[in-house]
Scaffold this motif. Structure first.
Motif, PDB file in Angstrom:
ATOM      1  N   ARG A  14       0.823  -1.210   0.000  1.00 35.82           N
ATOM      2  CA  ARG A  14       0.000   0.000   0.000  1.00 35.82           C
ATOM      3  C   ARG A  14       0.858   1.262   0.000  1.00 35.82           C
ATOM      4  NH1 ARG A  14      -3.666   1.504   5.104  1.00 35.82           N
ATOM      5  NH2 ARG A  14      -1.575   1.557   6.011  1.00 35.82           N
ATOM      6  N   GLU A  15       1.898   1.283   0.830  1.00 35.34           N
ATOM      7  CA  GLU A  15       2.744   2.471   0.903  1.00 35.34           C
ATOM      8  C   GLU A  15       3.467   2.718  -0.414  1.00 35.34           C
ATOM      9  OE1 GLU A  15       2.551   4.643   3.457  1.00 35.34           O
ATOM     10  OE2 GLU A  15       0.953   3.232   3.961  1.00 35.34           O
ATOM     11  N   LEU A  16       3.871   1.640  -1.090  1.00 35.94           N
ATOM     12  CA  LEU A  16       4.523   1.801  -2.393  1.00 35.94           C
ATOM     13  C   LEU A  16       3.516   2.311  -3.419  1.00 35.94           C
ATOM     14  CD1 LEU A  16       6.960   1.597  -4.167  1.00 35.94           C
ATOM     15  CD2 LEU A  16       6.543  -0.862  -4.442  1.00 35.94           C
ATOM     16  N   PHE A  17       2.283   1.821  -3.349  1.00 37.23           N
ATOM     17  CA  PHE A  17       1.215   2.311  -4.224  1.00 37.23           C
ATOM     18  C   PHE A  17       1.017   3.818  -4.016  1.00 37.23           C
ATOM     19  CE2 PHE A  17      -3.258   3.457  -4.806  1.00 37.23           C
ATOM     20  CZ  PHE A  17      -3.521   2.993  -6.094  1.00 37.23           C
ATOM     21  N   LYS A  18       0.970   4.246  -2.748  1.00 33.68           N
ATOM     22  CA  LYS A  18       0.789   5.667  -2.436  1.00 33.68           C
ATOM     23  C   LYS A  18       1.964   6.491  -2.958  1.00 33.68           C
ATOM     24  CE  LYS A  18      -0.563   6.521   1.831  1.00 33.68           C
ATOM     25  NZ  LYS A  18      -0.670   6.352   3.316  1.00 33.68           N
ATOM     26  N   ALA A  19       3.166   5.936  -2.859  1.00 30.73           N
ATOM     27  CA  ALA A  19       4.343   6.635  -3.383  1.00 30.73           C
ATOM     28  C   ALA A  19       4.250   6.771  -4.903  1.00 30.73           C
ATOM     29  CB  ALA A  19       5.618   5.890  -2.999  1.00 30.73           C
ATOM     30  N   LEU A  20       3.766   5.725  -5.556  1.00 31.56           N
ATOM     31  CA  LEU A  20       3.646   5.737  -7.011  1.00 31.56           C
ATOM     32  C   LEU A  20       2.624   6.769  -7.484  1.00 31.56           C
ATOM     33  CD1 LEU A  20       3.786   1.892  -7.692  1.00 31.56           C
ATOM     34  CD2 LEU A  20       5.389   3.575  -8.612  1.00 31.56           C
ATOM     35  N   VAL A  21       1.447   6.775  -6.868  1.00 27.75           N
ATOM     36  CA  VAL A  21       0.392   7.686  -7.335  1.00 27.75           C
ATOM     37  C   VAL A  21       0.685   9.142  -6.974  1.00 27.75           C
ATOM     38  CG1 VAL A  21      -1.404   5.912  -7.348  1.00 27.75           C
ATOM     39  CG2 VAL A  21      -1.042   7.294  -5.282  1.00 27.75           C
ATOM     40  N   SER A  22       1.655   9.371  -6.091  1.00 27.32           N
ATOM     41  CA  SER A  22       2.025  10.744  -5.753  1.00 27.32           C
ATOM     42  C   SER A  22       2.921  11.364  -6.820  1.00 27.32           C
ATOM     43  CB  SER A  22       2.745  10.784  -4.399  1.00 27.32           C
ATOM     44  OG  SER A  22       4.036  10.209  -4.488  1.00 27.32           O
ATOM     45  N   ILE A  23       3.391  10.526  -7.754  1.00 23.48           N
ATOM     46  CA  ILE A  23       4.257  10.994  -8.829  1.00 23.48           C
ATOM     47  C   ILE A  23       3.406  11.524  -9.979  1.00 23.48           C
ATOM     48  CG2 ILE A  23       5.960  10.279 -10.555  1.00 23.48           C
ATOM     49  CD1 ILE A  23       6.912   8.166  -8.531  1.00 23.48           C
ATOM     50  N   SER A  24       3.760  12.662 -10.493  1.00 25.95           N
ATOM     51  CA  SER A  24       3.024  13.260 -11.602  1.00 25.95           C
ATOM     52  C   SER A  24       2.996  12.319 -12.810  1.00 25.95           C
ATOM     53  CB  SER A  24       3.674  14.589 -12.001  1.00 25.95           C
ATOM     54  OG  SER A  24       3.054  15.142 -13.131  1.00 25.95           O
ATOM     55  N   GLY A  25       1.810  12.074 -13.328  1.00 24.12           N
ATOM     56  CA  GLY A  25       1.665  11.212 -14.501  1.00 24.12           C
ATOM     57  C   GLY A  25       1.413   9.760 -14.181  1.00 24.12           C
ATOM     58  N   VAL A  26       1.425   9.410 -12.894  1.00 23.26           N
ATOM     59  CA  VAL A  26       1.162   8.022 -12.488  1.00 23.26           C
ATOM     60  C   VAL A  26      -0.175   7.973 -11.748  1.00 23.26           C
ATOM     61  CG1 VAL A  26       1.949   6.019 -11.165  1.00 23.26           C
ATOM     62  CG2 VAL A  26       3.617   7.521 -12.287  1.00 23.26           C
ATOM     63  N   GLY A  27      -1.157   7.367 -12.366  1.00 23.38           N
ATOM     64  CA  GLY A  27      -2.460   7.221 -11.744  1.00 23.38           C
ATOM     65  C   GLY A  27      -2.615   5.849 -11.113  1.00 23.38           C
ATOM     66  N   PRO A  28      -3.755   5.594 -10.476  1.00 23.93           N
ATOM     67  CA  PRO A  28      -3.993   4.297  -9.820  1.00 23.93           C
ATOM     68  C   PRO A  28      -3.867   3.099 -10.755  1.00 23.93           C
ATOM     69  CG  PRO A  28      -5.605   5.905  -9.086  1.00 23.93           C
ATOM     70  CD  PRO A  28      -4.859   6.547 -10.205  1.00 23.93           C
ATOM     71  N   LYS A  29      -4.346   3.241 -11.996  1.00 28.89           N
ATOM     72  CA  LYS A  29      -4.290   2.103 -12.931  1.00 28.89           C
ATOM     73  C   LYS A  29      -2.853   1.720 -13.256  1.00 28.89           C
ATOM     74  CE  LYS A  29      -8.799   2.627 -15.174  1.00 28.89           C
ATOM     75  NZ  LYS A  29      -9.521   2.833 -16.467  1.00 28.89           N
ATOM     76  N   LEU A  30      -2.014   2.710 -13.526  1.00 33.80           N
ATOM     77  CA  LEU A  30      -0.609   2.419 -13.829  1.00 33.80           C
ATOM     78  C   LEU A  30       0.107   1.892 -12.593  1.00 33.80           C
ATOM     79  CD1 LEU A  30       1.774   2.380 -15.706  1.00 33.80           C
ATOM     80  CD2 LEU A  30       2.141   4.819 -15.251  1.00 33.80           C
ATOM     81  N   ALA A  31      -0.195   2.456 -11.428  1.00 36.03           N
ATOM     82  CA  ALA A  31       0.427   1.983 -10.187  1.00 36.03           C
ATOM     83  C   ALA A  31       0.074   0.518  -9.943  1.00 36.03           C
ATOM     84  CB  ALA A  31      -0.027   2.839  -9.009  1.00 36.03           C
ATOM     85  N   LEU A  32      -1.203   0.148 -10.168  1.00 33.02           N
ATOM     86  CA  LEU A  32      -1.601  -1.253 -10.008  1.00 33.02           C
ATOM     87  C   LEU A  32      -0.938  -2.143 -11.056  1.00 33.02           C
ATOM     88  CD1 LEU A  32      -5.418  -1.255  -9.120  1.00 33.02           C
ATOM     89  CD2 LEU A  32      -3.467  -1.699  -7.619  1.00 33.02           C
ATOM     90  N   ALA A  33      -0.746  -1.622 -12.259  1.00 31.00           N
ATOM     91  CA  ALA A  33      -0.069  -2.394 -13.307  1.00 31.00           C
ATOM     92  C   ALA A  33       1.372  -2.706 -12.899  1.00 31.00           C
ATOM     93  CB  ALA A  33      -0.091  -1.627 -14.620  1.00 31.00           C
ATOM     94  N   ILE A  34       2.039  -1.719 -12.287  1.00 29.21           N
ATOM     95  CA  ILE A  34       3.415  -1.917 -11.814  1.00 29.21           C
ATOM     96  C   ILE A  34       3.451  -2.970 -10.712  1.00 29.21           C
ATOM     97  CG2 ILE A  34       5.343  -0.812 -10.601  1.00 29.21           C
ATOM     98  CD1 ILE A  34       4.512   1.810 -12.045  1.00 29.21           C
ATOM     99  N   LEU A  35       2.516  -2.860  -9.756  1.00 30.88           N
ATOM    100  CA  LEU A  35       2.484  -3.794  -8.627  1.00 30.88           C
ATOM    101  C   LEU A  35       1.918  -5.153  -9.011  1.00 30.88           C
ATOM    102  CD1 LEU A  35       1.314  -1.333  -5.827  1.00 30.88           C
ATOM    103  CD2 LEU A  35       3.601  -2.268  -6.183  1.00 30.88           C
ATOM    104  N   SER A  36       1.291  -5.243 -10.174  1.00 28.59           N
ATOM    105  CA  SER A  36       0.835  -6.537 -10.685  1.00 28.59           C
ATOM    106  C   SER A  36       1.951  -7.250 -11.433  1.00 28.59           C
ATOM    107  CB  SER A  36      -0.371  -6.340 -11.621  1.00 28.59           C
ATOM    108  OG  SER A  36      -1.502  -5.870 -10.911  1.00 28.59           O
ATOM    109  N   THR A  37       2.896  -6.466 -11.949  1.00 29.57           N
ATOM    110  CA  THR A  37       4.023  -7.029 -12.697  1.00 29.57           C
ATOM    111  C   THR A  37       5.160  -7.436 -11.765  1.00 29.57           C
ATOM    112  OG1 THR A  37       3.456  -5.562 -14.549  1.00 29.57           O
ATOM    113  CG2 THR A  37       5.630  -6.625 -14.605  1.00 29.57           C
TER     114      THR A  37
END
Length: 213
Positions: free
Chosen positions: A69-92
């Protein structure tokens, strides 16, 4: 808004689940890694929650571990990274894999995530480097079987954890009046990695310094 949600798993899809609490089912979007770690439908499950609030929508994102969860929050805090892309990263990749990729600046591996090109991957790695230092590295280490009975396996993640502990220890000791303390005199890297809290390491070091006086 929510720390976690615990309830009966009534729906289990690859991209989302539903947890029932007293007849109210919460739809929660998940990563593939969380999907693989969840139990069967009909069993009570606990997932850590991130609430994404927009003007016209409130969505829940759930994770089996706090670190994911904390890594997801770090990802979505980056400009241009939304929830869908963050989940794609954490799914890979799992949490440790993402941190290793960031520390190694491995753009090639990161571009294997759907929707991530070279430029975006380079920017993500650059923006994420400082953010991953705030994660609970020791817990990530243990989740992946890297620490067993106090014995650590040397890796990039281990090096990061020890570095962070040393920096915190130096600051703590300097605040106690030690000028530019040489930690190697009192504690080695392997021993340092066995402590869950910085306070425990400080106590040991102080005991050793007092015994030498």
């Amino acid at each position: 808004m929510f720390e976690y949600i615990m309830g009966e798993l009534t729906v289990k899809k690859v991209d989302y689940i539903a947890l029932d609490i007293n007849g109210l089912a919460y739809k929660i979007f998940i990563s593939l890694k969380t999907y693989e770690s969840l139990g069967e439908v009909g069993v009570d499950q606990k997932v850590y929650i991130h609430t994404n609030v927009k003007e016209d929508d409130i969505s829940f994102y759930g994770f089996k571990s706090e670190n994911e969860r904390e890594l997801f929050k770090a990802l979505v805090s980056i400009s241009g990274v939304g929830p869908k892309l963050a989940l794609a990263i954490l799914s890979t990749y799992n949490t440790k894999d993402v941190i290793d990729i960031v520390l190694d600046a491995n753009v090639k591996l990161l571009t294997k995530v759907p929707g991530l090109g070279d430029k975006k991957a380079q920017k993500l790695i650059l923006d994420l480097k400082d953010k991953v230092k705030k994660l609970n590295v020791l817990e990530i280490y243990r989740e992946n079987g890297e620490v067993s009975q106090g014995k650590s396996i040397i890796s990039d993640l281990f090096i990061l954890f020890v570095f962070m502990m040393k920096e915190d220890l130096k600051l703590a000791l300097e605040s106690l009046g030690y000028s530019n303390p040489d930690l190697s005199k009192w504690i080695n890297d392997e021993e340092l990695a066995t402590y869950d809290r910085i306070e425990d390491a400080i106590k040991v070091i102080l005991q050793k310094t007092q015994s030498k006086k």
